[in-house]
Design a protein around this motif. Structure first.
Motif, short mmCIF file in Angstrom:
data_model
loop_
_atom_site.label_atom_id
_atom_site.label_comp_id
_atom_site.label_asym_id
_atom_site.label_seq_id
_atom_site.Cartn_x
_atom_site.Cartn_y
_atom_site.Cartn_z
N SER A 19 57.01 28.84 -2.09
CA SER A 19 55.93 27.88 -2.36
C SER A 19 55.51 27.13 -1.10
O SER A 19 54.49 26.44 -1.08
CB SER A 19 56.38 26.88 -3.43
OG SER A 19 57.54 26.18 -3.01
N ASP A 20 56.29 27.26 -0.02
CA ASP A 20 56.01 26.52 1.22
C ASP A 20 54.84 27.11 2.00
O ASP A 20 54.34 26.50 2.94
CB ASP A 20 57.25 26.49 2.11
CG ASP A 20 58.47 25.91 1.40
OD1 ASP A 20 59.01 26.62 0.55
OD2 ASP A 20 58.82 24.76 1.69
N GLY A 21 54.44 28.32 1.66
CA GLY A 21 53.35 28.95 2.39
C GLY A 21 53.84 29.89 3.48
O GLY A 21 55.04 30.09 3.66
N PHE A 22 52.89 30.49 4.21
CA PHE A 22 53.21 31.45 5.26
C PHE A 22 53.75 30.74 6.51
O PHE A 22 53.40 29.61 6.81
CB PHE A 22 51.96 32.24 5.64
CG PHE A 22 51.76 33.47 4.79
CD1 PHE A 22 52.33 33.59 3.53
CD2 PHE A 22 50.98 34.52 5.24
CE1 PHE A 22 52.14 34.71 2.75
CE2 PHE A 22 50.78 35.66 4.48
CZ PHE A 22 51.36 35.75 3.23
N ASN A 23 54.60 31.50 7.22
CA ASN A 23 55.09 31.09 8.54
C ASN A 23 55.87 29.78 8.53
O ASN A 23 55.88 29.03 9.51
CB ASN A 23 53.93 31.01 9.54
CG ASN A 23 53.22 32.33 9.71
OD1 ASN A 23 53.86 33.37 9.82
ND2 ASN A 23 51.90 32.30 9.71
N ILE A 24 56.52 29.50 7.41
CA ILE A 24 57.41 28.33 7.31
C ILE A 24 58.84 28.84 7.32
O ILE A 24 59.27 29.56 6.41
CB ILE A 24 57.16 27.51 6.03
CG1 ILE A 24 55.68 27.08 5.96
CG2 ILE A 24 58.08 26.30 5.99
CD1 ILE A 24 55.25 26.17 7.09
N PHE A 25 59.60 28.47 8.35
CA PHE A 25 60.99 28.91 8.50
C PHE A 25 61.86 28.04 7.58
O PHE A 25 61.99 26.84 7.81
CB PHE A 25 61.41 28.77 9.96
CG PHE A 25 62.77 29.34 10.27
CD1 PHE A 25 62.91 30.65 10.71
CD2 PHE A 25 63.92 28.56 10.14
CE1 PHE A 25 64.15 31.18 11.01
CE2 PHE A 25 65.16 29.08 10.45
CZ PHE A 25 65.28 30.39 10.88
N CYS A 26 62.42 28.65 6.56
CA CYS A 26 63.23 27.91 5.59
C CYS A 26 64.72 28.17 5.83
O CYS A 26 65.18 29.31 5.77
CB CYS A 26 62.87 28.32 4.17
SG CYS A 26 61.14 28.04 3.74
N THR A 27 65.46 27.12 6.10
CA THR A 27 66.90 27.23 6.34
C THR A 27 67.65 27.19 5.02
O THR A 27 67.33 26.40 4.13
CB THR A 27 67.38 26.08 7.24
OG1 THR A 27 66.67 26.14 8.49
CG2 THR A 27 68.86 26.20 7.52
N LEU A 28 68.65 28.05 4.89
CA LEU A 28 69.46 28.13 3.67
C LEU A 28 70.89 27.72 4.00
O LEU A 28 71.65 28.49 4.58
CB LEU A 28 69.43 29.55 3.11
CG LEU A 28 68.03 30.14 2.85
CD1 LEU A 28 68.13 31.61 2.49
CD2 LEU A 28 67.34 29.37 1.74
#
Length: 298
Positions: free
Chosen positions: A242-251
């Motif tokens: 849901s954050d959109g394109f090209n958003i680096f999401c850390t897990l």
């Protein structure tokens, strides 16, 4: 068949752009047989493989137009065919180096090392690519992960982008001794062989090579898909971000709930292999490992 694959104006256009002589004076079967027997190469890919994939895509394009009025331009068809032929050749006909992998399960890094698995899923109809990375320690414990949704031109570019993201991630985290694993043999070889390239992925490939030179403790390796199931699962989940394109999401730890079954299975496989005395660490006969500028070695 001759009309569809050779003498139709749209087929002629494809063969002309591909620099393939259609030789209309000779029978279709003889022409086709000559082309599939051609052992010469074009950009390191056998010409007969490119020919077969191009003929197949001409057939698919005609069906797409007849049944759904979907048009595929000749330049797109040629690029798609060349990519498919090259991907097939590098994954199916790559000369074997050393012994084949013993298993297809995840293998741990040596003590006090990190291991990062990367993967990418590419959706040709939308050009969306979902990228992932998973870092674990020698006990298969989750250290951290990432996922990102973006757009690329093809699956190969997506795999290279995932490797590039992982290298930058490793650098930010200051992980000194790290094994970086991808299940895309062609991407790994392209980065490691240090050849001059002039395609759309060349900037990313150059950046990967520069980072590998800078990160001396990082080794880029190829492993089969069976060892990359966790990263594959994370990449597929990134499709609905849901954050959109090209958003680096850390897990952060613990791993995502939807990946937990694979994560626990990898841990159990490690425990079983250790109990059976079969575990030999990450740099064993089941890996293709290389330093930058070197050959692919064991």
């Amino acid at each position: 068949m001759d009309h569809i694959l050779r003498v139709c104006p749209r087929a002629r256009e494809v063969w002309s752009l591909s620099k393939v002589d259609i030789q209309p004076a000779i029978p279709f079967k003889a022409w086709f047989k000559n082309k599939i027997s051609d052992q010469s190469s074009k950009s390191h890919t056998p010409c007969n493989a490119i020919f077969i994939f191009t003929a197949w895509n001409i057939w698919l394009r005609r069906n797409a137009w007849v049944f759904s009025k979907t048009n595929v331009t000749s330049d797109v068809l040629i690029k798609k065919s060349t990519w498919a032929a090259t991907e097939w050749f590098f994954t199916q006909n790559q000369p074997k180096v050393g012994k084949a992998p013993k298993t297809t399960t995840w293998k741990p890094p040596p003590l006090n090392h990190h291991k990062v698995n990367t993967d990418a899923s590419f959706y040709a109809n939308t050009k969306q690519a979902t990228l992932s990375g998973v870092c674990r320690d020698h006990n298969a414990e989750w250290v951290e992960g990432f996922k990102m949704s973006t757009a690329t031109n093809n699956a190969m570019e997506a795999e290279i982008y995932a490797i590039l993201l992982a290298l930058n991630w490793i650098k930010r985290k200051n992980w000194k001794e790290t094994i970086l694993s991808s299940d895309c043999l062609r991407a790994v070889l392209t980065i490691l062989q240090d050849k001059v390239l002039n395609d759309i992925s060349s900037e990313m490939i150059t950046s990967c090579r520069e980072l590998l030179q800078d990160l001396r403790g990082v080794k880029l390796v190829f492993e089969g898909r069976g060892s990359n199931k966790l990263a594959d699962s994370v990449a597929k989940q990134a499709k609905g971000l849901s954050d959109g394109f090209n958003i680096f999401c850390t897990l952060s730890s613990p791993p995502p709930l939807m990946c937990n079954e694979i994560f626990l299975a990898d841990k159990q496989n490690l425990i079983t292999s250790i109990s059976e005395g079969a575990s030999e660490g990450a740099l064993d006969e089941g890996h293709f490992v290389s330093e930058l500028h070197g050959d692919v070695v064991l």
